[in-house]
Design a protein around this motif. Sequence first.
Motif, PDB file in Angstrom:
ATOM      1  N   MET A  18       0.815  -1.225   0.000  1.00 31.94           N
ATOM      2  CA  MET A  18       0.000   0.000   0.000  1.00 31.94           C
ATOM      3  C   MET A  18       0.841   1.264   0.000  1.00 31.94           C
ATOM      4  SD  MET A  18      -3.257  -0.812   2.359  1.00 31.94           S
ATOM      5  CE  MET A  18      -4.115   0.550   1.606  1.00 31.94           C
ATOM      6  N   GLY A  19       2.139   1.147   0.084  1.00 30.92           N
ATOM      7  CA  GLY A  19       2.933   2.362   0.117  1.00 30.92           C
ATOM      8  C   GLY A  19       2.793   3.108   1.425  1.00 30.92           C
ATOM      9  N   LEU A  20       3.467   4.212   1.517  1.00 28.27           N
ATOM     10  CA  LEU A  20       3.399   5.060   2.702  1.00 28.27           C
ATOM     11  C   LEU A  20       2.145   5.926   2.642  1.00 28.27           C
ATOM     12  CD1 LEU A  20       7.103   6.076   2.472  1.00 28.27           C
ATOM     13  CD2 LEU A  20       6.118   5.175   4.572  1.00 28.27           C
ATOM     14  N   GLU A  66      -3.896  11.758   5.111  1.00 29.04           N
ATOM     15  CA  GLU A  66      -4.830  10.879   4.418  1.00 29.04           C
ATOM     16  C   GLU A  66      -5.568   9.941   5.369  1.00 29.04           C
ATOM     17  OE1 GLU A  66      -2.706   8.512   1.580  1.00 29.04           O
ATOM     18  OE2 GLU A  66      -4.491   7.465   0.872  1.00 29.04           O
ATOM     19  N   VAL A  89       3.473  21.686   1.518  1.00 26.76           N
ATOM     20  CA  VAL A  89       4.055  20.564   0.786  1.00 26.76           C
ATOM     21  C   VAL A  89       5.558  20.573   1.024  1.00 26.76           C
ATOM     22  CG1 VAL A  89       4.506  19.644  -1.519  1.00 26.76           C
ATOM     23  CG2 VAL A  89       2.252  20.532  -0.955  1.00 26.76           C
ATOM     24  N   PHE A 132      13.762  10.568   6.709  1.00 26.10           N
ATOM     25  CA  PHE A 132      12.944   9.620   7.451  1.00 26.10           C
ATOM     26  C   PHE A 132      13.715   9.015   8.622  1.00 26.10           C
ATOM     27  CE2 PHE A 132       8.964   8.878   5.153  1.00 26.10           C
ATOM     28  CZ  PHE A 132       9.201   9.569   3.985  1.00 26.10           C
ATOM     29  N   GLN A 159       8.850  13.181  -6.218  1.00 26.03           N
ATOM     30  CA  GLN A 159      10.105  12.769  -5.589  1.00 26.03           C
ATOM     31  C   GLN A 159      10.307  11.272  -5.771  1.00 26.03           C
ATOM     32  OE1 GLN A 159       9.521  13.882  -1.496  1.00 26.03           O
ATOM     33  NE2 GLN A 159      10.017  16.027  -1.836  1.00 26.03           N
ATOM     34  N   TYR A 201      12.440   8.011  -3.898  1.00 22.62           N
ATOM     35  CA  TYR A 201      13.140   7.562  -2.701  1.00 22.62           C
ATOM     36  C   TYR A 201      13.608   6.129  -2.892  1.00 22.62           C
ATOM     37  CZ  TYR A 201      11.189  11.505  -0.079  1.00 22.62           C
ATOM     38  OH  TYR A 201      10.868  12.762   0.375  1.00 22.62           O
ATOM     39  N   PRO A 227      12.802   5.248   4.156  1.00 22.97           N
ATOM     40  CA  PRO A 227      13.161   5.712   2.808  1.00 22.97           C
ATOM     41  C   PRO A 227      14.252   6.780   2.865  1.00 22.97           C
ATOM     42  CG  PRO A 227      10.779   5.624   3.074  1.00 22.97           C
ATOM     43  CD  PRO A 227      11.376   5.438   4.442  1.00 22.97           C
ATOM     44  N   LEU A 263      10.605   4.113  -4.405  1.00 27.51           N
ATOM     45  CA  LEU A 263       9.262   4.688  -4.226  1.00 27.51           C
ATOM     46  C   LEU A 263       9.177   6.024  -4.945  1.00 27.51           C
ATOM     47  CD1 LEU A 263       9.086   4.303  -0.328  1.00 27.51           C
ATOM     48  CD2 LEU A 263       8.229   2.674  -1.997  1.00 27.51           C
ATOM     49  N   LEU A 276       3.570  15.213  -4.833  1.00 31.74           N
ATOM     50  CA  LEU A 276       3.293  16.271  -3.862  1.00 31.74           C
ATOM     51  C   LEU A 276       2.408  17.319  -4.518  1.00 31.74           C
ATOM     52  CD1 LEU A 276       6.451  15.156  -3.364  1.00 31.74           C
ATOM     53  CD2 LEU A 276       5.956  16.465  -1.297  1.00 31.74           C
ATOM     54  N   SER A 329      -4.659  15.718   0.811  1.00 36.08           N
ATOM     55  CA  SER A 329      -3.703  14.657   1.128  1.00 36.08           C
ATOM     56  C   SER A 329      -2.263  15.127   1.050  1.00 36.08           C
ATOM     57  CB  SER A 329      -3.892  13.471   0.183  1.00 36.08           C
ATOM     58  OG  SER A 329      -5.199  12.977   0.261  1.00 36.08           O
ATOM     59  N   LYS A 330      -1.995  16.108   0.214  1.00 32.21           N
ATOM     60  CA  LYS A 330      -0.669  16.729   0.045  1.00 32.21           C
ATOM     61  C   LYS A 330       0.385  15.818  -0.566  1.00 32.21           C
ATOM     62  CE  LYS A 330      -2.181  20.484   1.864  1.00 32.21           C
ATOM     63  NZ  LYS A 330      -2.598  21.559   0.931  1.00 32.21           N
ATOM     64  N   ILE A 331       0.494  14.595  -0.055  1.00 33.93           N
ATOM     65  CA  ILE A 331       1.560  13.695  -0.491  1.00 33.93           C
ATOM     66  C   ILE A 331       0.963  12.306  -0.691  1.00 33.93           C
ATOM     67  CG2 ILE A 331       3.782  12.641   0.084  1.00 33.93           C
ATOM     68  CD1 ILE A 331       3.981  14.880   2.238  1.00 33.93           C
ATOM     69  N   PHE A 370       2.282   8.404  -1.911  1.00 33.83           N
ATOM     70  CA  PHE A 370       3.381   7.519  -2.304  1.00 33.83           C
ATOM     71  C   PHE A 370       2.858   6.354  -3.123  1.00 33.83           C
ATOM     72  CE2 PHE A 370       7.414   8.525  -0.216  1.00 33.83           C
ATOM     73  CZ  PHE A 370       7.032   9.532   0.649  1.00 33.83           C
ATOM     74  N   GLY A 371       3.658   5.921  -4.087  1.00 37.12           N
ATOM     75  CA  GLY A 371       3.392   4.664  -4.749  1.00 37.12           C
ATOM     76  C   GLY A 371       3.825   3.511  -3.848  1.00 37.12           C
ATOM     77  N   SER A 372       3.413   2.304  -4.208  1.00 38.72           N
ATOM     78  CA  SER A 372       3.728   1.135  -3.373  1.00 38.72           C
ATOM     79  C   SER A 372       5.142   0.614  -3.607  1.00 38.72           C
ATOM     80  CB  SER A 372       2.712   0.024  -3.605  1.00 38.72           C
ATOM     81  OG  SER A 372       2.663  -0.303  -4.973  1.00 38.72           O
TER      82      SER A 372
END
Lengths: 116, 113
Positions: free
Chosen positions: A41-43, A59, A101, A107, B34, B36, B44, B89, B93, B99-101, B103-105
Motif C-alpha cells: 500500500m505504500g506510505l 490521508e 508541501v 525519514f 520525488q 526515494y 526511505p 518509491l 506532492l 492529502s498533500k503527499i 506515495f506509490g507502493s
Amino acid sequence: NAGVTQTPKFQVLKTGQSMTLQCAQDMNHEYMSWYRQDPGMGLRLIHYSVGAGITDQGEVPNGYNVSRSTTEDFPLRLLSAAPSQTSVYFCASSYGVSREVPDEQFFGPGTRLTVL
Amino acid sequence: SQKIEQNSEALNIQEGKTATLTCNYTNYSPAYLQWYRQDPGRGPVFLLLIRENEKEKRKERLKVTFDTTLKQSLFHITASQPADSATYLCALLMYSSASKIIFGSGTRLSIRP
C-alpha cells in the motif's frame, strides 16, 4: 547530527491500549510528518506539522493524535489501539516547505507496531 | 482521488544495464514528484525531486523525467550495480489536495552480478 530518531523500534499492544510513538529531529526542520507503511500500500500520511503549534490531518488520521510543542519533537498518540493499526510507522522531517508541501524528506528508522 | 501506479512490483536486471522504473498517476497534476530508495527494515532515503516545469533531472548515475502530458515519471539507473538493489518509491506532492503527499507502493529492483 543524529537526524530523525524514533522510539521504540518495536512495540506490541493489546486492543484498547494507548501509547505514544516518539519522534525527534535535530536539524531544525519546520516540517514534520507521520506515515504508516503497510504491505502493498505504500506510505500513507497520517498527520503533519508545518511548525511548532501547527498540525493538520493527512490521508489516514482516524485513531491518531499529534501535537507539536517544540520544533524538535512530534509525538504520535494512539488513543485506543486496534488490530487495523498494526503497521510500520515512519516519522519524517523536511527543511523546505511551500504551501504545506515538503521538500526533500528525511525519514527515521521506523517503529514496528503489532496490535493483538 | 489521486492514484499512483509503479510499473511492477519487482524488476530483475543484469549488472551494468540501465534500470528503468515507471511511475504513473491519474487525475490532478502534482506540484512536484520525488523518488526515494528504501532498503529492507529501514526508512526511505531521498534521491531526487523534479518539479512540474522540469522535464529531466540528473544526479550521478540517476536520471528522472517528468511528462505531465502522459502523467508519468521515469526513473533511470545507468551502469547498474548489485548495491542498487532496493525498493524504489515515487511520491507525488500536490498543493491542491488535502492529502498533500501520495506515495506509490514501490518497485523492488534486483541487480544480478
